[in-house]
Write a protein that holds these residues in place. Structure first.
Motif, PDB file in Angstrom:
ATOM      1  N   PHE A 166       0.819  -1.210   0.000  1.00 48.27           N
ATOM      2  CA  PHE A 166       0.000   0.000   0.000  1.00 48.27           C
ATOM      3  C   PHE A 166       0.856   1.264   0.000  1.00 48.27           C
ATOM      4  O   PHE A 166       0.484   2.272  -0.599  1.00 48.27           O
ATOM      5  CB  PHE A 166      -0.982  -0.002   1.166  1.00 48.27           C
ATOM      6  N   ALA A 167       2.017   1.235   0.634  1.00 49.97           N
ATOM      7  CA  ALA A 167       2.920   2.391   0.581  1.00 49.97           C
ATOM      8  C   ALA A 167       3.362   2.643  -0.864  1.00 49.97           C
ATOM      9  O   ALA A 167       3.453   3.796  -1.303  1.00 49.97           O
ATOM     10  CB  ALA A 167       4.125   2.169   1.480  1.00 49.97           C
ATOM     11  N   THR A 168       3.596   1.582  -1.603  1.00 45.54           N
ATOM     12  CA  THR A 168       3.960   1.713  -3.013  1.00 45.54           C
ATOM     13  C   THR A 168       2.803   2.287  -3.819  1.00 45.54           C
ATOM     14  O   THR A 168       2.994   3.141  -4.689  1.00 45.54           O
ATOM     15  CB  THR A 168       4.383   0.341  -3.579  1.00 45.54           C
ATOM     16  N   GLU A 169       1.584   1.849  -3.505  1.00 46.25           N
ATOM     17  CA  GLU A 169       0.411   2.385  -4.197  1.00 46.25           C
ATOM     18  C   GLU A 169       0.237   3.877  -3.907  1.00 46.25           C
ATOM     19  O   GLU A 169      -0.086   4.666  -4.795  1.00 46.25           O
ATOM     20  CB  GLU A 169      -0.838   1.611  -3.799  1.00 46.25           C
ATOM     21  N   VAL A 170       0.474   4.267  -2.654  1.00 48.01           N
ATOM     22  CA  VAL A 170       0.381   5.686  -2.278  1.00 48.01           C
ATOM     23  C   VAL A 170       1.402   6.506  -3.070  1.00 48.01           C
ATOM     24  O   VAL A 170       1.092   7.597  -3.560  1.00 48.01           O
ATOM     25  CB  VAL A 170       0.568   5.856  -0.760  1.00 48.01           C
ATOM     26  N   ALA A 171       2.609   5.983  -3.221  1.00 45.49           N
ATOM     27  CA  ALA A 171       3.632   6.687  -4.004  1.00 45.49           C
ATOM     28  C   ALA A 171       3.196   6.826  -5.461  1.00 45.49           C
ATOM     29  O   ALA A 171       3.397   7.879  -6.086  1.00 45.49           O
ATOM     30  CB  ALA A 171       4.963   5.941  -3.911  1.00 45.49           C
ATOM     31  N   GLY A 172       2.582   5.783  -6.011  1.00 47.95           N
ATOM     32  CA  GLY A 172       2.078   5.851  -7.385  1.00 47.95           C
ATOM     33  C   GLY A 172       0.960   6.873  -7.536  1.00 47.95           C
ATOM     34  O   GLY A 172       0.906   7.606  -8.525  1.00 47.95           O
ATOM     35  N   LEU A 173       0.074   6.945  -6.552  1.00 46.08           N
ATOM     36  CA  LEU A 173      -0.998   7.945  -6.589  1.00 46.08           C
ATOM     37  C   LEU A 173      -0.422   9.361  -6.526  1.00 46.08           C
ATOM     38  O   LEU A 173      -0.901  10.264  -7.228  1.00 46.08           O
ATOM     39  CB  LEU A 173      -1.981   7.719  -5.439  1.00 46.08           C
ATOM     40  N   ALA A 174       0.607   9.561  -5.713  1.00 43.61           N
ATOM     41  CA  ALA A 174       1.247  10.881  -5.630  1.00 43.61           C
ATOM     42  C   ALA A 174       1.868  11.258  -6.965  1.00 43.61           C
ATOM     43  O   ALA A 174       1.763  12.405  -7.413  1.00 43.61           O
ATOM     44  CB  ALA A 174       2.302  10.877  -4.523  1.00 43.61           C
ATOM     45  N   TRP A 175       2.491  10.300  -7.620  1.00 46.26           N
ATOM     46  CA  TRP A 175       3.107  10.536  -8.925  1.00 46.26           C
ATOM     47  C   TRP A 175       2.032  10.931  -9.948  1.00 46.26           C
ATOM     48  O   TRP A 175       2.209  11.868 -10.725  1.00 46.26           O
ATOM     49  CB  TRP A 175       3.855   9.279  -9.355  1.00 46.26           C
ATOM     50  N   LEU A 176       0.900  10.216  -9.937  1.00 47.93           N
ATOM     51  CA  LEU A 176      -0.192  10.553 -10.855  1.00 47.93           C
ATOM     52  C   LEU A 176      -0.777  11.932 -10.545  1.00 47.93           C
ATOM     53  O   LEU A 176      -1.110  12.691 -11.469  1.00 47.93           O
ATOM     54  CB  LEU A 176      -1.296   9.498 -10.770  1.00 47.93           C
ATOM     55  N   ARG A 177      -0.905  12.255  -9.258  1.00 45.91           N
ATOM     56  CA  ARG A 177      -1.442  13.554  -8.858  1.00 45.91           C
ATOM     57  C   ARG A 177      -0.549  14.684  -9.375  1.00 45.91           C
ATOM     58  O   ARG A 177      -1.029  15.710  -9.843  1.00 45.91           O
ATOM     59  CB  ARG A 177      -1.589  13.623  -7.341  1.00 45.91           C
ATOM     60  N   ALA A 211       1.227  14.745 -12.015  1.00 45.70           N
ATOM     61  CA  ALA A 211       1.090  14.897 -13.461  1.00 45.70           C
ATOM     62  C   ALA A 211      -0.114  15.751 -13.835  1.00 45.70           C
ATOM     63  O   ALA A 211      -0.160  16.307 -14.925  1.00 45.70           O
ATOM     64  CB  ALA A 211       0.980  13.522 -14.123  1.00 45.70           C
ATOM     65  N   LYS A 212      -1.100  15.837 -12.949  1.00 47.52           N
ATOM     66  CA  LYS A 212      -2.312  16.637 -13.164  1.00 47.52           C
ATOM     67  C   LYS A 212      -3.034  16.277 -14.460  1.00 47.52           C
ATOM     68  O   LYS A 212      -3.676  17.106 -15.085  1.00 47.52           O
ATOM     69  CB  LYS A 212      -1.992  18.123 -13.117  1.00 47.52           C
ATOM     70  N   ALA A 213      -2.912  15.020 -14.867  1.00 51.29           N
ATOM     71  CA  ALA A 213      -3.552  14.582 -16.104  1.00 51.29           C
ATOM     72  C   ALA A 213      -4.948  14.026 -15.866  1.00 51.29           C
ATOM     73  O   ALA A 213      -5.743  13.945 -16.790  1.00 51.29           O
ATOM     74  CB  ALA A 213      -2.684  13.531 -16.789  1.00 51.29           C
ATOM     75  N   LEU A 214      -5.230  13.624 -14.637  1.00 52.98           N
ATOM     76  CA  LEU A 214      -6.535  13.068 -14.299  1.00 52.98           C
ATOM     77  C   LEU A 214      -6.774  13.254 -12.803  1.00 52.98           C
ATOM     78  O   LEU A 214      -5.837  13.450 -12.039  1.00 52.98           O
ATOM     79  CB  LEU A 214      -6.601  11.581 -14.668  1.00 52.98           C
TER      80      LEU A 214
END
Length: 98
Positions: A55-66, A68-71
């Motif tokens: 889940f920590a890895t998933e949180v890092a991925g969500l931060a990366w997506l955030r 990018a401001k693409a979605l």
């Protein structure tokens, strides 16, 4: 499982859980729509035997997506990777999910 999960989740969030509804579609984790005692709603998922740091890895991925401001990406409300007897949880704001 739902009563035990509600108690565990309430401890993580610091607020009692009024209602949990299991959602379909997750292949790996159990997912829930959670209504809190104060009326707020969150999306929560848990896993009985996650890989370390999942889940920590998933949180890092969500931060990366955030970044990018693409979605739209929901904010992380709480995260706990499995430690001892405690279940792993990832809790997200529900406004853009449910």
């Amino acid at each position: 499982m739902r009563d035990e999960a509600a108690t565990d989740l309430a401890g993580l969030l610091g607020e009692p859980v009024s209602h949990m509804e299991q959602l379909r579609g997750g292949d790996v984790s159990d997912a829930f729509r959670v209504v809190l005692s104060g009326g707020g709603m969150v999306f929560a998922k848990t896993h009985r035997r996650p890989s370390p740091g999942a889940f920590a890895t998933e949180v890092a991925g969500l931060a990366w997506l955030r970044e990018a401001k693409a979605l739209p990406v929901p904010a992380v409300v709480a995260v706990r990777d499995a430690a001892g007897r405690e279940a792993a949880w990832l809790v997200l704001e529900a406004s853009s999910l449910l």
